[in-house]
Scaffold this motif. Structure first.
Motif, PDB file in Angstrom:
ATOM      1  N   UNK A  70      17.789   0.771  -2.652  1.00  0.00           N
ATOM      2  CA  UNK A  70      17.844  -0.604  -2.840  1.00  0.00           C
ATOM      3  C   UNK A  70      17.735  -1.484  -1.671  1.00  0.00           C
ATOM      4  N   UNK A  71      18.811  -1.078  -0.985  1.00  0.00           N
ATOM      5  CA  UNK A  71      19.021  -1.713   0.248  1.00  0.00           C
ATOM      6  C   UNK A  71      17.855  -1.650   1.262  1.00  0.00           C
TER       7      UNK A  71
ATOM      8  N   UNK B   7      12.583  -1.880   4.639  1.00  0.00           N
ATOM      9  CA  UNK B   7      12.678  -0.622   5.587  1.00  0.00           C
ATOM     10  C   UNK B   7      11.515   0.453   4.777  1.00  0.00           C
ATOM     11  N   UNK B   8      11.566   0.258   3.320  1.00  0.00           N
ATOM     12  CA  UNK B   8      10.690   1.128   2.660  1.00  0.00           C
ATOM     13  C   UNK B   8      10.122   0.116   1.982  1.00  0.00           C
ATOM     14  N   UNK B   9       8.682   0.592   1.238  1.00  0.00           N
ATOM     15  CA  UNK B   9       8.084  -0.158   0.162  1.00  0.00           C
ATOM     16  C   UNK B   9       7.891   0.722  -1.052  1.00  0.00           C
ATOM     17  N   UNK B  10       7.501   0.144  -2.081  1.00  0.00           N
ATOM     18  CA  UNK B  10       7.130   0.887  -3.242  1.00  0.00           C
ATOM     19  C   UNK B  10       6.131   2.055  -3.008  1.00  0.00           C
TER      20      UNK B  10
ATOM     21  N   UNK C 285       4.887   7.495  -3.104  1.00  0.00           N
ATOM     22  CA  UNK C 285       4.208   8.889  -2.535  1.00  0.00           C
ATOM     23  C   UNK C 285       5.439   9.911  -2.414  1.00  0.00           C
ATOM     24  N   UNK C 286       6.732   9.670  -1.988  1.00  0.00           N
ATOM     25  CA  UNK C 286       7.679  10.517  -1.618  1.00  0.00           C
ATOM     26  C   UNK C 286       8.051  11.341  -2.816  1.00  0.00           C
TER      27      UNK C 286
END
Length: 110
Positions: free
Chosen positions: A25-26, A32-35, A40-41
């Motif tokens: 969430x942070x 820093x990440x996107x959906x 994908x991960x």
């Protein structure tokens, strides 16, 4: 980070999904990440899972990522990340419509 989840939960950390959700969430909130990256991960984890356990854990991991948005930030910010058309399409594709609908009902907001 995600690859150790199955082992962590089995061995010693019953709140591992909650902690991972808080971190993700942070990371999402701070871009820093996107959906797309997250989905994908998660898909890679599911594809590499030989025993199918990740198929059961991934919906829980996603739900535990939504909850901090709702309770620590606000519902509208959760919707930005999880209820946009592109996010819903990715999450429905990853989880299936029934599972995604179940998550949205259980969180009550997204």
């Amino acid at each position: 980070m995600f690859r150790i989840m199955d082992t962590m939960i089995t061995i010693s950390c019953p709140r591992a999904l909650e902690y991972m959700g808080d971190m993700n969430a942070e990371f999402l909130r701070n871009k820093v990440l996107d959906m797309t990256w997250l989905c994908v991960k998660f898909q890679q984890l599911e594809d590499e899972s030989s025993d199918g356990r990740m198929h059961l854990l991934i919906p829980q991991m996603i739900e535990q990522c939504i909850i901090p948005f709702i309770y620590r930030f606000d519902v509208e910010e959760a919707k930005v990340h999880f209820a946009s058309t592109s996010s819903r399409l990715m999450l429905t594709g990853l989880l299936g419509r029934e599972t995604w609908n179940s998550i949205t009902k259980s969180t009550g907001h997204v």
